[in-house]
Write an enzyme that holds these catalytic residues in place. Structure first.
Site, PDB file in Angstrom:
ATOM      1  N   GLU A  29      11.512   5.031   1.589  1.00  0.00           N
ATOM      2  CA  GLU A  29      11.120   5.718   2.819  1.00  0.00           C
ATOM      3  C   GLU A  29      12.184   6.729   3.275  1.00  0.00           C
ATOM      4  OE1 GLU A  29       8.564   3.007   5.517  1.00  0.00           O
ATOM      5  OE2 GLU A  29       9.878   1.686   4.399  1.00  0.00           O
ATOM      6  N   SER A 209       5.628   1.763   4.796  1.00  0.00           N
ATOM      7  CA  SER A 209       4.873   3.009   4.600  1.00  0.00           C
ATOM      8  C   SER A 209       3.729   2.841   3.594  1.00  0.00           C
ATOM      9  CB  SER A 209       5.785   4.154   4.137  1.00  0.00           C
ATOM     10  OG  SER A 209       6.676   4.519   5.165  1.00  0.00           O
ATOM     11  N   SER A 350       4.138   9.593  15.979  1.00  0.00           N
ATOM     12  CA  SER A 350       3.971   8.228  15.474  1.00  0.00           C
ATOM     13  C   SER A 350       3.435   7.329  16.581  1.00  0.00           C
ATOM     14  CB  SER A 350       5.303   7.655  15.003  1.00  0.00           C
ATOM     15  OG  SER A 350       5.979   8.545  14.150  1.00  0.00           O
TER      16      SER A 350
HETATM   17  N1  ADP Z   1      -4.662  -8.352   4.873  1.00  0.00           N
HETATM   18  C1  ADP Z   1      -5.106  -7.087   5.082  1.00  0.00           C
HETATM   19  N2  ADP Z   1      -6.398  -6.879   5.443  1.00  0.00           N
HETATM   20  C2  ADP Z   1      -6.856  -5.621   5.661  1.00  0.00           C
HETATM   21  N3  ADP Z   1      -6.089  -4.506   5.525  1.00  0.00           N
HETATM   22  C3  ADP Z   1      -4.814  -4.655   5.173  1.00  0.00           C
HETATM   23  C4  ADP Z   1      -4.243  -5.962   4.959  1.00  0.00           C
HETATM   24  N4  ADP Z   1      -2.947  -5.798   4.641  1.00  0.00           N
HETATM   25  C5  ADP Z   1      -2.711  -4.476   4.663  1.00  0.00           C
HETATM   26  N5  ADP Z   1      -3.820  -3.778   4.974  1.00  0.00           N
HETATM   27  C6  ADP Z   1      -3.910  -2.310   5.066  1.00  0.00           C
HETATM   28  O1  ADP Z   1      -2.797  -1.730   4.423  1.00  0.00           O
HETATM   29  C7  ADP Z   1      -1.940  -1.055   5.350  1.00  0.00           C
HETATM   30  C8  ADP Z   1      -0.488  -1.249   4.970  1.00  0.00           C
HETATM   31  O2  ADP Z   1      -0.167  -2.618   4.929  1.00  0.00           O
HETATM   32  P1  ADP Z   1       1.049  -3.242   5.705  1.00  0.00           P
HETATM   33  O3  ADP Z   1       1.051  -4.699   5.460  1.00  0.00           O
HETATM   34  O4  ADP Z   1       0.987  -2.823   7.127  1.00  0.00           O
HETATM   35  O5  ADP Z   1       2.300  -2.618   4.949  1.00  0.00           O
HETATM   36  P2  ADP Z   1       3.423  -1.575   5.394  1.00  0.00           P
HETATM   37  O6  ADP Z   1       4.591  -2.399   5.800  1.00  0.00           O
HETATM   38  O7  ADP Z   1       3.673  -0.786   4.163  1.00  0.00           O
HETATM   39  O8  ADP Z   1       2.869  -0.760   6.547  1.00  0.00           O
HETATM   40  C9  ADP Z   1      -2.336  -1.624   6.701  1.00  0.00           C
HETATM   41  O9  ADP Z   1      -2.043  -0.721   7.746  1.00  0.00           O
HETATM   42  C10 ADP Z   1      -3.832  -1.833   6.512  1.00  0.00           C
HETATM   43  O10 ADP Z   1      -4.548  -0.598   6.604  1.00  0.00           O
END
Ligand code: ADP
Ligand code: MG
Length: 382
Positions: A29, A209, A350
């Protein structure tokens, strides 16, 4: 928002508070951190703050860089990076003084003087994960944001879930695949993951990200997704897909012994561009495909629940300064916590700054408040 009474080391007569803004870093990132730094550098009130911009190159070199926000922005899909300026910054550890030093390529050393506070605008491993926080603790330098433990624990999506569920916060079903699990018995790891309902989300435990996050619709795609996530982190999570809205909320530490302040809740909706979820491109390169709406159009009940989850999560994790808490809200109105970010995306566009703007705290006020909270903090164990 009114400003704090003069904090201990700063704002002395005729002296501006010296803030080292640290950005870039070794994580994937890197560029996002540069973009954040561009916005923060622009927002800092130069009448009050003397700014020392320190970039960490992708290789991990700390260098003094020019105070040039424009060079650090994401422009026309071009991702910025910290240039190796050859002016190496040294942070003294537990020594006689706290003066930063700059070593030029010819070996000459210049004294940069002390800084009152560091604003670490780093995302991901080697920045948001407790490492830089540990360095600053050793150097007896105050810094903005969460301490070592909260930063490290909240970087790891597995540890985070363990902590949250032990505190009674609802998290979705998941399995963990450690490096050893994968090398020892890949079939067993895949079987355990396949026992979740599809679609599942496979993700690196310690990234951000949306790097390495893959949506998987059936068991046949699992192995490739785990390999992809493992290219970011040898520890991988497989989570059951949650059908729900993505509702997020900002938390700002209270002043003194005050309780944390909780922002309005916002919603992220991916509206087009062929993104199946909120992936890296949607986050940073295809902004037209994403809608950030604050306040989110949710019922008062859901709003209150998300804000309460955010408050509890901040406290359970022992966060300081700031955090953004991201939830899924299901059709049935159930609130599940997805993750907490201890250094959330921080450009004025953001979610975190927008959530505060909608709650009456402007971007420059937010930057200011975070610095003041850090200055007011005691050094050492808290
Ligand atoms: N268990 C889940 N169910 C539905 N969507 C998910 C799930 N986990 C992640 N996502 C999708 O993927 C995106 C990124 O995952 P996230 O866990 O927030 O990782 P990061 O830390 O990279 O943001 C989330 O904002 C969502 O859109
Ligand atoms: Mg996220």
């Amino acid at each position: 928002m009114s400003s704090h009474p003069a904090a201990p080391p700063a704002d002395g007569p005729g002296r501006r508070t010296r803030v080292a803004v640290v950005f870039g870093g070794r994580s994937e990132e890197h560029s996002i951190s540069c973009a954040t730094a561009a916005s923060v550098l622009r927002a800092m009130d130069r009448e009050r703050y003397d700014v020392v911009p320190i970039g960490i190159t992708r290789e991990g070199h700390w260098v003094l860089v020019d105070d040039d926000p424009e060079a650090l922005e994401i422009r026309d899909g071009r991702l910025p990076h910290v240039p190796d300026t050859g002016r190496q910054v040294i942070v003294p550890l537990g020594g006689l003084d706290q003066d930063l030093r700059v070593v030029a390529t010819d070996g000459t050393v210049a004294d940069l003087g002390p800084v009152d506070v560091v604003f670490p605008l780093l995302h991901g491993p080697f920045g948001e994960d407790g490492t830089i926080q540990g360095l600053l603790e050793l150097a007896d330098i105050r810094y903005v944001g969460c301490g070592v433990l909260a930063s490290a624990a909240m970087m790891d999506k597995h540890v985070m879930k363990v902590l949250f569920s032990s505190a009674g916060l609802a998290v979705g079903p998941y399995t963990v695949i450690t490096d050893l699990d994968w090398r020892r018995d890949r079939a067993a790891a895949l079987d355990a993951a396949a026992s979740l309902h599809f679609p599942v989300f496979v993700k690196p435990a310690r990234a951000g990200s949306s790097m390495g996050v893959v949506k998987v619709d059936g068991p046949e795609e699992l192995e490739a997704a785990v390999d992809k996530a493992r290219s970011h982190d040898p520890k991988v999570l497989v989570e059951q897909g949650i059908a729900g809205r993505e509702i997020e909320c900002g938390v700002l530490q209270g002043r003194g012994a005050d309780v944390p302040r909780i922002s309005e809740v916002g919603e992220i909706t991916v509206v087009g561009g062929g993104h199946e979820f909120y992936d890296f491109e949607a986050k940073y390169l295809d902004e037209a495909s994403v809608r950030i709406q604050v306040p989110a159009g949710v019922s008062d009940g859901v709003r209150a629940q998300v804000r309460e989850v955010a408050r509890r999560a901040f406290e359970v994790a022992g966060c300081e300064g700031l955090a953004r808490v991201d939830c899924f809200v299901t059709e049935a109105g159930e609130v599940l916590i997805n993750e907490i970010n201890t250094m959330p995306g921080f450009t004025p566009f953001s979610m975190y700054p927008q959530a505060w703007a909608a709650s009456g705290v402007s971007y420059p006020e937010l930057v200011d408040e975070l610095i003041q909270l850090a200055l007011a903090r005691p050094l050492g164990l808290r």
